[in-house]
Design an enzyme around this catalytic site. Structure first.
Site, PDB file in Angstrom:
ATOM      1  N   CYS A 196       0.926  -1.383  -0.345  1.00 43.68           N
ATOM      2  CA  CYS A 196       0.016  -0.178  -0.235  1.00 43.68           C
ATOM      3  C   CYS A 196       1.263   1.604   0.001  1.00 43.68           C
ATOM      4  O   CYS A 196       2.008   1.050  -0.063  1.00 43.68           O
ATOM      5  CB  CYS A 196      -0.544  -0.097   1.616  1.00 43.68           C
ATOM      6  SG  CYS A 196      -0.195  -0.045   2.776  1.00 43.68           S
ATOM      7  N   CYS A 202       3.581   1.002   3.574  1.00 38.71           N
ATOM      8  CA  CYS A 202       4.066   0.344   1.962  1.00 38.71           C
ATOM      9  C   CYS A 202       5.626   0.593   2.037  1.00 38.71           C
ATOM     10  O   CYS A 202       6.664   0.691   1.868  1.00 38.71           O
ATOM     11  CB  CYS A 202       3.449  -0.853   1.770  1.00 38.71           C
ATOM     12  SG  CYS A 202       2.646  -1.631   2.950  1.00 38.71           S
ATOM     13  N   ASP A 242      12.136  24.881 -33.460  1.00 37.96           N
ATOM     14  CA  ASP A 242      13.506  24.940 -34.667  1.00 37.96           C
ATOM     15  C   ASP A 242      12.717  25.248 -35.624  1.00 37.96           C
ATOM     16  O   ASP A 242      12.000  24.808 -35.782  1.00 37.96           O
ATOM     17  CB  ASP A 242      13.875  23.669 -34.328  1.00 37.96           C
ATOM     18  CG  ASP A 242      15.528  23.941 -35.314  1.00 37.96           C
ATOM     19  OD1 ASP A 242      16.136  25.486 -35.234  1.00 37.96           O
ATOM     20  OD2 ASP A 242      15.673  22.954 -35.309  1.00 37.96           O
ATOM     21  N   ASP A 294      15.505  19.038 -32.924  1.00 41.86           N
ATOM     22  CA  ASP A 294      16.266  18.158 -33.031  1.00 41.86           C
ATOM     23  C   ASP A 294      17.321  17.427 -32.260  1.00 41.86           C
ATOM     24  O   ASP A 294      17.675  15.978 -32.399  1.00 41.86           O
ATOM     25  CB  ASP A 294      17.768  18.376 -34.891  1.00 41.86           C
ATOM     26  CG  ASP A 294      18.266  18.656 -33.965  1.00 41.86           C
ATOM     27  OD1 ASP A 294      18.640  19.297 -33.181  1.00 41.86           O
ATOM     28  OD2 ASP A 294      19.223  19.705 -35.314  1.00 41.86           O
ATOM     29  N   ASP A 347      19.974  21.387 -30.918  1.00 41.25           N
ATOM     30  CA  ASP A 347      18.941  21.961 -30.162  1.00 41.25           C
ATOM     31  C   ASP A 347      19.298  22.049 -29.053  1.00 41.25           C
ATOM     32  O   ASP A 347      18.725  22.179 -28.104  1.00 41.25           O
ATOM     33  CB  ASP A 347      18.032  21.711 -30.474  1.00 41.25           C
ATOM     34  CG  ASP A 347      17.694  23.221 -32.435  1.00 41.25           C
ATOM     35  OD1 ASP A 347      17.996  24.393 -32.198  1.00 41.25           O
ATOM     36  OD2 ASP A 347      17.058  21.976 -32.841  1.00 41.25           O
TER      37      ASP A 347
END
Length: 688
Positions: free
Chosen positions: A2, A5, A417, A587, A591
Site C-alpha cells: 500500500c 508500505c 526550431d 532536433d 538544439d
C-alpha cells in the site's frame, strides 16, 4: 503493497549509508535506487528491504528488456490469479453466511460455532498474508494497510469468539453476546476483491509495455556461412544476415541488403502508413514486414535496438513519480498511525462519554480501521502515469518521466526550431526555369553538395536522361562545371536566396529555385497549438529571409533568426525569466542546450537517431502534431490525477468521521474501501 508500505520502504532505503535517492513504484512493484557502490552494494540494498519485511530481488544479469517484461507480465498474471483464487471463494462463504442468518439467526449455538470455524478458515487461509505482514510491521514499529485490516478483523473475531465461548459474561454485563464472524469474512473477502480488481487493472495499464515487448520475435532465420538456420533473436550480433519473409516481424535493427518490401512501423512511431524499404534502407526490430522478402544485415549489438531503447525509456517513465505525488506521499507517511489513534479515541469516547457497551464501541473502531486503507492515495498518480505514458508510446510520443508528463500540461510557449522540425531538413527543388534540368542533373550527379543531391533527385522524378560528363570541376563557394554533350555547362549560385543559375557555353539558359521544404503536417500542428492557447515562436540559426518564409507558410508571427545554439538557450532562458512555461522543440543535437534550458525539451527523433537524452520527450515519427498530442494528453492526465487524489482524500475525510460516529457497518466500510481503489484505477484507465 500500500501507499504507507511504499513510503516505509523508500525511507528504509534512504537511511542506508551510501544511498542518495530511492523511489518505489506502487504499480510497477519496483524500486529505483541511486547509490554509491563504494559504500553499499546492491545485495545490501536487497537485504535492507528484506529486513523491513518485504520481498526483493535484483534483476537477472544479462536479461534483455523483453525477457524482463515477459517475466513481469507473468508475475502480474500470477498475482491476479492468486488473489482471485482467494477472493471469490471467501466472498461466496460470506454470502452463504449472510443468507443463512435469515433462516438460522445469531442465537443458535451450533450456527455460531459453525460461523466461527468458517471465519477462522477464511482469515487463516485467504487472509493469512494480512496477519503475517501486520505482525512483522508492528514488530518493526511500522504501521501499514495490513495492520489496519488485521487489527479490524482481529478485533471483530476476538469479540465474536468471546461472545460464543463466554456468553454468560456478556449477559452479566448487560450486553447481548453478538457475533460478527460474517463481518470478518466479508472484510477479508472485499479487501481481497479490491486487490484482485486492482491487480487486473495493473495488467491493463501495463499493456503498452507488454505489447511493445511482444513485438520482438522469439526466433529468427539467419544466414551464416551460406547456411540458413533458426536462432533465438537474443543471439543475433552485429553483421548477421537475417532473412525476413512476408508477414514476419523484423528480428533486429539493420540495413536491407537484398529484396524490397513495405514495413508497418506503427507500433514504434505511431505512423499508420507502411514505409517502403529497398536495398540500403534501414529497418527496425519488431516492425511488421509486408508482402516482400528481404535480407537484413544487423548493425546493432544486443540492447542497442530502437525497440529496446523505447521499452527502457518507457519503463523508467512508468517507474517515475510526478511532482503532484509528493502531497500523497507526505499524507501516507503519517496516515496509518493517525488512523490507529482515531480508532482508539472513537472506542474510548463511545465507552466513556457515550455510555456504549464495549462490544458496540469495538465494532465502531473496527469500521474506522477498515474504511481507512490508504491504497487509493498510493494508486492515484502512478496508475495515471502508466496509462498515459503507454498511450503516448502508441502515438509515437516517448515521455521520459512523470515530471515531464506533468510539466507538459503547464506549458504556455512553444519554441520551434526550423530545420528538421518545421521543415524536412533537406533542400528540395521548388521551381525549374528553362529547359536545363537534364544538363544540371547530369553535372550535379558528380557532386556531394546537398543542393546537388536535390537537383539529381528532381531529375530522377522528372525521368530525365543523365548524360556523361567530361572535365568535371568543383569550385567551393561558387558552383560546379564540366562538359556535357560537347557543351560547357556551369551551375553557379544565383542572386536570389536558394537559387542556382545554369550557364551553357557562357550564356545563362535558366535557373533552379531550391528551398528547405516545409513538412506537410507542420501548418496543421501550429494551427492546433494556437487553438489550444499556446504562444508559438520560431527560433532558427538560418537567415532571416529563410526563417520568415517558413514561418509564413505555417502561420507563425514571432520569428528570431540567425541564432547560434548557445543563443537559442539564452532566448529560452529569457522567456522563462519573463514567467513563461516553455517547451523547446528541436532536433536533439544542435538544439541540445536549448532543450536542456526549457521547462520541457521535446526532441524530434526519427529512425535510429532517438535523440532522447537531450530532451524530456521524443517524437518518434518526427511530426509536430506529436507536440499537440503530448500537451493534450498531459492536460487530460493532470485532470485525472487531481480527480484521483481528490476522490482518495475526500473518501477518507468523509469516511473516517462517519465510521467514528457509528454510522458505518464494518462490512460496508470494507466494500467502500475496495471501491475507492478500484474507482481510482478505473478512472486512470480512461487515459488509455
Amino acid at each position: 503493497m500500500c501507499a504507507a508500505c511504499q513510503t516505509f520502504v523508500e525511507k528504509t532505503l534512504r537511511e542506508r549509508e551510501g544511498v542518495k535517492e530511492a523511489a518505489v513504484n506502487l504499480m510497477m512493484h519496483q524500486a529505483v535506487v541511486e547509490y554509491d557502490p563504494a559504500v553499499v552494494s546492491a545485495v545490501g540494498l536487497v537485504a535492507a528491504v528484506e529486513e523491513a519485511g518485504y520481498g526483493a530481488r535484483l534483476p537477472v544479469q544479462g536479461q534483455s528488456v523483453f525477457e524482463q517484461e515477459d517475466e513481469r507480465g507473468e508475475a502480474l498474471r500470477v498475482e491476479y490469479e492468486g488473489l482471485r483464487l482467494k477472493a471469490l471463494p471467501s466472498l461466496l462463504v460470506g454470502l452463504v453466511m449472510m443468507g443463512a442468518m435469515g433462516f438460522v439467526g445469531h442465537k443458535v449455538r451450533w450456527w455460531a460455532w459453525t460461523q466461527m470455524v468458517l471465519a477462522l478458515v477464511v482469515a487463516g487461509w485467504a487472509g493469512r498474508d494480512f496477519y503475517v505482514k501486520a505482525f512483522g510491521a508492528l514488530r518493526r514499529g511500522h504501521a501499514d494497510m495490513n495492520v489496519l485490516v488485521a487489527m479490524g478483523t482481529g478485533a471483530a473475531f476476538l469479540l465474536s469468539f468471546c461472545a460464543v465461548v463466554w456468553p454468560h459474561w456478556f449477559h452479566g454485563q448487560g450486553m447481548m453476546p453478538e457475533v460478527y464472524f460474517e463481518a470478518v469474512v466479508f472484510i477479508v473477502a472485499l479487501v481481497l476483491l479490491g486487490k484482485m480488481l486492482e491487480a487486473r487493472a495493473k495488467r491493463q495499464t501495463s499493456v503498452a509495455l507488454q505489447q511493445l515487448a511482444a513485438l520482438q520475435p522469439k526466433k529468427v532465420v539467419v544466414r551464416r556461412g551460406g547456411v540458413e538456420m533458426e536462432v533465438a533473436a537474443g543471439e543475433l550480433r552485429r553483421g548477421d544476415l537475417v532473412l525476413v519473409r512476408p508477414g514476419d516481424r523484423v528480428g533486429a535493427d539493420g540495413v536491407v541488403m537484398e529484396g524490397a518490401s513495405s514495413v508497418d512501423e506503427s507500433m514504434l512511431t505511431g505512423e499508420s502508413l507502411p514505409v517502403d524499404k529497398i536495398v540500403g534502407a534501414r529497418v527496425f526490430g519488431g516492425t511488421l514486414n509486408g508482402q516482400g522478402a528481404m535480407v537484413v544485415r544487423v548493425d546493432v549489438e544486443r540492447g542497442e535496438s530502437l525497440l529496446e531503447g523505447i521499452v527502457k525509456v518507457l519503463r523508467e517513465a512508468q517507474g517515475d513519480k510526478a511532482p503532484v505525488q509528493a502531497l500523497a506521499d507526505k499524507v501516507s507517511a503519517v496516515f496509518v498511525p493517525v488512523v490507529l489513534v482515531v480508532a482508539v479515541l472513537a472506542f474510548l469516547g463511545w465507552v466513556w462519554l457515550g455510555g456504549m457497551d464495549v462490544a458496540r464501541a469495538l465494532v465502531i473502531a473496527v469500521a474506522v480501521l477498515v474504511i481507512s486503507c490508504p491504497c487509493a492515495m498510493g494508486l492515484a498518480v502512478p496508475t495515471a502515469i502508466l496509462a498515459a505514458t503507454g498511450r503516448a508510446a502508441r502515438m509515437g510520443v516517448l515521455i521520459r518521466s512523470g515530471e515531464a508528463l506533468e510539466r507538459l500540461g503547464e506549458v504556455g510557449v512553444v519554441v520551434l526550431d526550423k530545420t528538421g522540425t518545421i521543415s524536412e531538413g533537406k533542400p528540395q527543388v521548388l521551381e525549374v526555369r528553362g529547359d536545363i534540368l537534364g544538363l544540371a542533373a547530369s553535372l550535379e550527379a558528380l557532386s556531394e553538395h546537398p543542393l546537388a543531391r536535390a537537383i539529381v533527385d528532381e531529375g530522377k522524378r522528372a525521368e530525365v536522361v543523365l548524360e556523361a560528363v567530361e572535365g568535371f570541376e568543383a569550385k567551393p563557394g561558387v558552383g560546379v562545371a564540366g562538359v556535357v554533350g560537347g557543351r560547357r555547362v556551369e551551375v553557379v549560385a544565383g542572386l536570389e536566396m536558394g537559387q542556382v543559375r545554369v550557364l551553357v557555353d557562357g550564356e545563362e539558359r535558366g535557373s533552379i529555385l531550391l528551398a528547405d521544404a516545409v513538412k506537410e503536417t507542420s501548418r496543421e500542428a501550429v494551427v492546433k497549438m494556437k487553438a489550444m492557447g499556446l504562444r508559438v515562436l520560431l527560433l532558427s540559426g538560418d537567415r532571416e529571409e529563410a526563417a520568415r518564409r517558413v514561418a509564413g507558410e505555417v502561420g507563425i508571427e514571432e520569428v528570431i533568426a540567425g541564432v547560434l545554439p548557445a543563443g537559442k538557450a539564452e532566448v529560452v532562458g529569457r522567456l522563462r525569466q519573463e514567467g513563461c512555461k516553455v517547451a523547446m522543440v528541436g532536433d536533439g543535437f544542435n538544439d541540445a542546450p536549448a532543450l536542456e534550458k526549457a521547462d520541457v525539451g521535446i526532441a524530434m527523433a526519427t529512425g535510429a537517431d532517438l535523440a532522447i537524452e537531450a530532451g524530456d520527450v521524443a517524437l518518434l515519427r518526427g511530426d509536430l502534431r506529436g507536440v499537440v498530442e503530448a500537451v493534450e494528453l498531459s492536460r487530460k492526465t493532470m485532470r485525472v490525477m487531481r480527480q484521483n487524489l481528490g476522490w482518495a482524500f475526500l473518501y477518507n475525510v468523509i469516511g473516517i468521521p462517519v465510521a467514528a460516529m457509528g454510522l458505518l457497518n464494518p462490512v460496508v466500510a470494507a466494500g467502500a474501501m475496495a471501491l475507492s481503489s478500484v474507482s481510482v484505477v478505473t478512472n486512470s484507465l480512461r487515459l488509455r
